[in-house]
Design an enzyme around this catalytic site. Structure first.
Site, PDB file in Angstrom:
ATOM      1  N   TRP A 165       0.638  -0.946   0.058  1.00 24.74           N
ATOM      2  CA  TRP A 165       0.224  -0.276  -0.126  1.00 24.74           C
ATOM      3  C   TRP A 165       0.560   1.214   0.001  1.00 24.74           C
ATOM      4  CZ3 TRP A 165      -0.494  -4.288   2.865  1.00 24.74           C
ATOM      5  CH2 TRP A 165      -1.446  -5.120   3.163  1.00 24.74           C
ATOM      6  N   ASP A 166       2.328   1.345  -0.098  1.00 25.13           N
ATOM      7  CA  ASP A 166       3.233   2.556  -0.530  1.00 25.13           C
ATOM      8  C   ASP A 166       2.796   2.851   0.964  1.00 25.13           C
ATOM      9  OD1 ASP A 166       5.312   3.878  -0.775  1.00 25.13           O
ATOM     10  OD2 ASP A 166       3.207   5.849  -2.147  1.00 25.13           O
ATOM     11  N   MET A 167       3.139   1.919   2.124  1.00 26.83           N
ATOM     12  CA  MET A 167       3.316   2.974   3.308  1.00 26.83           C
ATOM     13  C   MET A 167       4.671   3.024   4.232  1.00 26.83           C
ATOM     14  SD  MET A 167      -0.171   3.958   4.555  1.00 26.83           S
ATOM     15  CE  MET A 167      -1.081   2.999   3.296  1.00 26.83           C
ATOM     16  N   ASP A 168       5.454   3.534   3.197  1.00 29.41           N
ATOM     17  CA  ASP A 168       6.416   3.892   4.003  1.00 29.41           C
ATOM     18  C   ASP A 168       6.795   4.469   5.229  1.00 29.41           C
ATOM     19  OD1 ASP A 168       6.157   6.144   2.357  1.00 29.41           O
ATOM     20  OD2 ASP A 168       7.546   5.876   0.945  1.00 29.41           O
TER      21      ASP A 168
ATOM     22  N   LYS B 198       2.120   6.326   8.467  1.00 31.27           N
ATOM     23  CA  LYS B 198       1.006   6.933   7.695  1.00 31.27           C
ATOM     24  C   LYS B 198       0.201   5.944   7.837  1.00 31.27           C
ATOM     25  CE  LYS B 198       3.408   7.770   2.820  1.00 31.27           C
ATOM     26  NZ  LYS B 198       3.948   6.798   1.469  1.00 31.27           N
TER      27      LYS B 198
END
Length: 782
Positions: free
Chosen positions: A460-463, A489
């Protein structure tokens, strides 16, 4: 004629509501829209027939809609308004003589035409208006409370040796607290702040720039100089008292449409303890650039320090397996510790599987010689790579700001993910371990001492976007525990022992949704911190619009998306990602008071959608296509591209109801949230400058002071605001000439005045007004 036209209008409304309502009912959501649509159609027929029963039926529509709306959303004005606005306006129209008289009757005795009775409809509308007024006076989303005022730490650890009136690093000190011990500006007098000076850099957004051209810099203050950078990577020094330019350096980075970001969050300052005072480059400013260089400048005059690296510049593409221009650069300032300058880099999200490595490197701060490298794809080989060997292709990177504890000998790195973010197949064991978390590296060797992951198998692009914040927390036994605060995030605030990464505030694992595409998988559980600002799962009742029609459409769209709550995996049909990859917290992080051991932050809530696109359906790259994180992300080399963007309705406003943004305070000792208040207005979001305080999204960071004041721009309306740290209540605001998507800072000057400085330059992704302003505020002279 008015009755006929009104009947046609009611019929059209009825058809629209009934059609949409039937679809919504089949999708498993509310029957209200279908029932109300049919009621509108019956009302239209009664109006055509000139029957007074039309007013009675419409009174029932008003009462039924009112009861349904309160049952769904309570006394939330911003939710009641769209549900009832059209209905109330139409009800008022039905009360006019032009409608009531044709629906009435003629007296056989007098021949006088009497209007249809209005009492039931008038009473229902009056009740609706009373409910509307009550809901305007009640804020059901507000959490009121106070943070403890007790100064728990008499001599708090702030990190580094920074004079009280200065700001030496991005977060003021290596600990990244964004806290100043200055207290001249306080809760009693902050409302008297006035602009002292204004400087314009001259670096403005150009038509040919990429969309993500943003001004996010936090200036540094050393002596009587401010040091900052601009979106096109100019380095500038200003007089801290007057704002007059001392020098400017342009590295000529040029324009490249393949860059996803064109920004600079800050420069790094260093004073060489071995150099004689006044000699060239005794004090330096290190400038990261969007063409993958790190340039050393003389802090006194902006001249290049040619003794560093290759004639003054490190070329960060060295050792990379691929080097397409524009795909790798540094947007955040590096940190300096133990004679080393430590830097990561940003890669273009979802461009290609052949991205550069996410390697973290430490160079000798004087010579630029490589000392160690830590590559999350090859984490044990930290000694400099031999000639000809390359770093791991496309390993998780770190684009944000690091924090340092020199006494402990550790640098704390927030980690991102391997591209593509939404596809997890074929990730190595090292990539699975070293992504979406924080790793602590040994300053001297680069060896990792501990790793704490915040998302398992991230799709989910939760960098981790935020600089970790370091402080010492007082434990129950009275001892001081070295702590790390990690905002994420997804809305968690992780409070860890920074010696070993173990939780101080409990962390548990919760079951997560499954259902990934056949080639991929999902993690069965995901971690959650006991201190968190995660939102609840969205439902149909949370959908929003300007009217009941676009609100209904958003409900339909929600049901058509794959969504089982947070961590629903990406899909071909389209998945709702909430919180979205914009994040609850982003690179602005949080501010922490190390004396009171409390934090202040800006949680933001905006849902995104993510839809996988099979490679065969991805169109060729268009001429002039620019880098972007929204829209189609190509993922060259992967079996799927991905379409991403905020979850917007037909009128291009968020489908989810406000509030979209808050200011919040939490006690880091107890893990309890003290308050959450709506932050920001729609003043700059709408065609008309409306000052409605709905709580808007934002990106940027806060700063707090010993005077008990928190400063924050960030919101999508162009204001800088001051808040009481204890209660979160707003104390002051000032209009900015452009978007304030940067983090403010504060310092004092020789005459004793405390200044607050804010950069206003706008943000490409959220569409705030671009600019090139640096503005200082202070109290009036006594």
């Amino acid at each position: 004629m008015p009755v006929t036209i009104t009947a046609i209008l009611f019929a059209l409304i009825g058809i629209a509501l009934a059609a949409g309502g039937a679809q919504l009912l089949m999708l498993g959501d509310s029957a209200y829209y279908l029932v109300t649509g049919l009621a509108f159609l019956v009302t239209a027929v009664l109006l055509f027939l000139r029957r007074s029963e039309a007013l009675w039926l419409y009174a029932l529509i008003v009462l039924g809609s009112l009861g349904w709306a309160i049952w769904e959303v309570g006394f939330d004005w911003w939710q009641l308004g769209p549900r009832g606005g059209v209905i109330i306006v139409l009800g008022a129209w039905l009360l006019t003589p032009w409608i009531r008289r044709p629906l009435g009757f003629t007296s056989p005795n007098t021949g006088y035409r009497y209007s249809a009775g209005a009492t039931p409809l008038l009473a229902s509308l009056a009740l609706a208006l009373i409910i509307a007024v009550v809901s305007m006076l009640v804020d059901i989303h507000d959490l009121s409370g106070e943070l403890p005022k007790e100064q728990v730490a008499a001599a708090p650890a702030m990190g580094g040796d920074v004079p009280p009136g200065e700001w030496h690093q991005y977060g003021r000190t290596p600990f990244g607290q964004r806290y100043s011990p200055l207290d001249q500006i306080n809760v009693q007098n902050v409302a008297d702040l006035q602009e002292v000076w204004r400087y314009q850099t001259g670096d403005v957004k150009l038509p040919e720039d990429v969309g993500e051209t943003t001004y996010q810099v936090t200036p540094l203050k050393i002596g009587n100089s401010l040091y900052l950078c601009t979106p096109h990577n100019w380095a500038i020094a200003l007089d801290a008292t007057t704002g007059k330019q001392k020098w400017k350096y342009d590295p000529n980075v040029g324009l490249n449409p393949d860059r996803q970001h064109q920004t600079c969050r800050g420069v790094t300052y260093y004073k060489d303890p071995q150099a004689a005072v006044g000699t060239a480059c005794a004090e330096r400013v290190y400038l990261p650039t969007s063409d993958a260089r790190l340039i050393a400048l003389d802090a006194a005059n902006g001249q290049v320090c040619t003794g560093f690296a290759d004639n003054g510049a490190l070329h960060l593409e060295a050792g990379m397996p691929y080097n397409p221009a524009g795909y790798y650069y540094s947007t955040s300032p590096p940190v300096i510790a133990a004679g080393k300058i430590i830097i990561g880099g940003a890669v273009n999200d979802n461009y290609s599987t052949q991205e550069q490595s996410g390697v973290i490197r430490a160079f000798d701060v004087n010579s630029g010689e490589l000392v160690w490298n830590w590559d999350s794809g090859n984490p044990t080989q930290t000694e400099p790579l031999p000639e000809g060997q390359k770093y791991t292709t496309n390993s998780p990177n770190s684009w944000s700001v690091f924090s340092v504890d020199e006494e402990m000998g550790l640098v704390y790195i927030p980690l991102g993910n391997q591209v593509p973010d939404q596809l997890g197949m074929n990730r190595s064991e090292n990539v699975e371990k070293y992504s979406a978390g924080i790793v602590a590296l040994d300053i001297n060797t680069g060896a990792d001492r501990w790793m704490r992951q915040f998302v398992h198998h991230d799709l989910w692009d939760m960098d981790v976007p935020a600089q970790p914040v370091l402080l010492n927390l007082k434990a129950e036994d009275g001892s001081m525990v070295p702590a790390l605060v990690g905002p994420t995030k997804q809305g968690d605030i992780y409070v860890l022992d920074r010696r070993n990464g173990e939780p101080i505030i409990p962390v548990t694992e919760l079951p997560a949704p499954g259902g990934a595409i056949p080639e991929d998988r999902t993690a069965p559980t995901q971690p959650i911190s006991a201190l968190n600002f995660r939102p609840r799962t969205l439902e149909g009742r949370d959908m929003w619009g300007i009217t009941m029609f676009d609100q209904m459409v958003c409900r339909i769209w929600l049901k058509q998306l794959k969504y089982e709550g947070q961590y629903t995996p990406p899909s071909l049909q389209g998945t709702l990602v909430y919180p979205g990859n914009f994040g609850t917290f982003n690179w602005g992080s949080v501010a922490v008071d190390p004396e009171r051991m409390v934090m202040f932050g800006m949680p933001t809530y905006l849902a995104f959608t993510s839809q996988l696109v099979p490679r065969s359906q991805v169109p060729p790259k268009g001429e002039g296509e620019k880098g972007s994180e929204q829209g189609l992300n190509r993922n060259e080399g992967a079996p799927y591209a991905v379409k991403m963007g905020p979850f917007l309705g037909p009128l291009q406003i968020p489908c989810q109801a406000p509030p979209w943004g808050y200011v919040a305070g939490a006690d880091l000792r107890t893990g309890k949230i003290a308050y959450k208040h709506k932050n920001g207005t729609v003043y700059d979001m709408t065609p008309l400058p409306l000052p409605f305080k709905v709580g808007v999204p934002g990106i940027g960071g806060p700063m707090i002071t010993k005077g008990g004041v928190a400063f924050l721009g960030a919101a999508v309306d162009n204001y800088l605001r001051a808040y009481d740290l204890t209660s979160g209540r707003q104390l002051w605001e000032t209009r900015l000439p452009a978007g304030g998507q940067a983090t403010p800072m504060t310092y004092s000057v020789d005459d004793g005045r405390q200044f607050v400085v804010m950069v206003a330059g706008g943000h490409g992704s959220i569409g705030t007004k671009p600019g090139d302003y640096v503005i200082a505020y202070a109290l009036p002279r006594q």
